[in-house]
Design an enzyme around this catalytic site. Sequence first.
Site, PDB file in Angstrom:
ATOM      1  N   CYS A  54       0.970  -1.151  -0.073  1.00 16.48           N
ATOM      2  CA  CYS A  54       0.018   0.151   0.038  1.00 16.48           C
ATOM      3  C   CYS A  54       0.938   1.146   0.093  1.00 16.48           C
ATOM      4  O   CYS A  54       2.023   1.060  -0.531  1.00 16.48           O
ATOM      5  CB  CYS A  54      -1.173  -0.057   1.219  1.00 16.48           C
ATOM      6  N   HIS A  85     -15.307   0.214  18.916  1.00 20.07           N
ATOM      7  CA  HIS A  85     -15.342  -0.975  18.195  1.00 20.07           C
ATOM      8  C   HIS A  85     -15.840  -2.230  19.168  1.00 20.07           C
ATOM      9  O   HIS A  85     -15.009  -2.425  20.057  1.00 20.07           O
ATOM     10  CB  HIS A  85     -14.084  -1.099  17.547  1.00 20.07           C
TER      11      HIS A  85
END
Length: 719
Positions: free
Chosen positions: A31, A641
């Site tokens: 990436c 989360h």
Amino acid sequence: MNTHAPGTGTLAEQILRGVGGPKNIESLTHCATRLRFQLHDGSKADKAALDSLKGVMGTVPQSGDRFQIVIGGAVAGVYADIMALPAMKAGGTSRPRTDAEVKAAARARSRGRYAWLDNFFEYLSDSFRPLMGVLLGASLLIAATSVLEAFGYIDTRAADKSATWVFVDAMWRSVMFFLPLMVAYNAARKLRIDPWLGATVMAAVMTPNYLSMLGSASKVPGVSCVTNETLGAEQCTAKVFGLTMQLNDYGGQVFVPLVMVAVLALLYKGLQRVFPDNIQLVFVPFFSMLIMIPVTAFLIGPIGIWAGNGLGSGLAWLNGNAPIVFAIIIPLLYPFLVPLGLHWPLNALMLQNISTIGYDFIQGPMGAWNFACFGATAGVLLLSIRHREKEMRQTALGALAAGLLGGVSEPSLYGIHLRFKRIYPRMLVGCLVGGLIVGALGGVDAKVFAFTSVLTIPVFSPMGIYGIAVAAAFFTAMALVYFSDYLTPEQRAEVNAERDAAEAAARGGTAAAEHEPATTGVTAGDREPVAAGAATDDRVLAAVGATTAGASSGTGAGARSAGGSGAGAALELLAPVTGRAMSLDEVTDPVFASRALGEGVGIEPSDGRVVSPVGGELITVADTGHAFGIRTPGGVEVLVHIGIDTVRMAGKGFDVRVEAGRKVSAGDLLVEVDLDAVRAAKHPAVTLLTVTNTADLASVEPLAGRDVTAGTPVVTVRR
């Protein structure tokens, strides 16, 4: 101990040894800042040795034998060096896939319900995308000449044009005329066959030899021509091998090369199975040309032309019998004709109308389609400015200029719209609105043939009706694309994460671009998702964290308590759930434990009611209900989360009570979670509360190691 531990050699060679050698690599991609390895055996990676390498900023082992190595801005070069090593081309259970192959495979896992439709759009997009530069260049040349023609300086259709303007025409016609060759080349590459073979087959029906047979003035024996009364165009045939071949001018056609290459690919791969490897170079191209050139000339080419001509005849009948329906159908039909090149016969029909009845009835409603197309491009341009997408901004700006000034839609279609499936439905609404206005108000005619641009609006009559219709089409499509985005929320979060990482790398990984304390040694690149579409929990984590960061126009500017303002003001984050608060060091997920997503706490829940820990705007609500991103009015970005790897539950056991974009107050219910279902699925139920822009703040102080109830302060944030 790892027997392949790094030692001497280049950085690429040392990294390869450090991960266990080429035989331990299943796939490798990268990436903006990190190398991403999928290993056969993750335990063979020597983390300590890799961490000590000069040029390696850190390593992140992950579940499923995934292993990430943080390089920073030089990652692309290191990746290329690794892939160029001889060891990567031999040995191992399989040769590592290229970066493009790995990402393509990941995208394939996240496709829509109808794979054939995804494949079709991808085939179209990849056949045209490499041509964007020359298409934009040609389109801007057309736009410039259109401006000069609009002000009466030149007449591009004059029979006695000077050599200067004939040459200028050649400058942009070089692209438009030879477009079939370029499309055939790209389409062949897309289908993994010899691209020059695809271009060669198409070129056979575009050579001067072939073109010399066109027209009643042809001196080639066996050629005969008739005039199509409906289209006002000459159609010629020739006797070839005793068979009748329809002759056509294929300049500018794209439907024919797209179909031809699809058929050629089947033949080519079949011939590869027939001939041994050592003679394929000669006989596969030979038989491909021997078969496909006649098939294209006798069958595929004429079918494409017949389809366009039949369409033109049908529309002429429709306008004569149901003009209102015609005004609606035209702008809805054109978005599907133009990408395939089937609109060219309609241009002939427009010219025929002007020469026979003195006006044309197609160009008016067609303008609704063009301006809806340009409006969708304008929506993309506004989004690219908002989200700092440099490449898309350049593409959209050029396409919009070519459209509004030159009336050319191809740059918008091929460069943007066909790449993103969400655009077409929104653009069609703009087409429908514009067509309805034209039809309801009595129709619009044109006495000359003109590109439908802003500069040619005075050509249409009544001009007021036409102006209202195209403006409505433009702004409807623009608004729909801008407010609903051309990317899904997940894709937007992913793109923003990659953008943030790229910007951080460009700045040398400065703290302003990072969302964790500098002492952790993890850069903003760690918020990036795994390859697009990967169904992993850290992808969603990165997406949520990046969305809150990317959406904030004043990141970190002004975290304040309810009763104060200014530097040093404290903001208390409340426990989102009842349970036992713990340090992130105790959390089993390495992404949270490393503070890659900021400082905070984990709470082992005893209750499934999860509430908002702070007041603010819900920037992100995961479809699966397991993650929420909140931005406070002061710019503090908070992530809630629920569980580890709970994204794999696909929302089962999660009853979401809010939606993205909503304002929430501290204590508002976000989701009710079936904790038994989470634990039955063998996922840790720990609920994480982190501040994703920790690096922008003076301090983020977690209060862990105690039992808490929902609403109890657990994190203090100071600027």
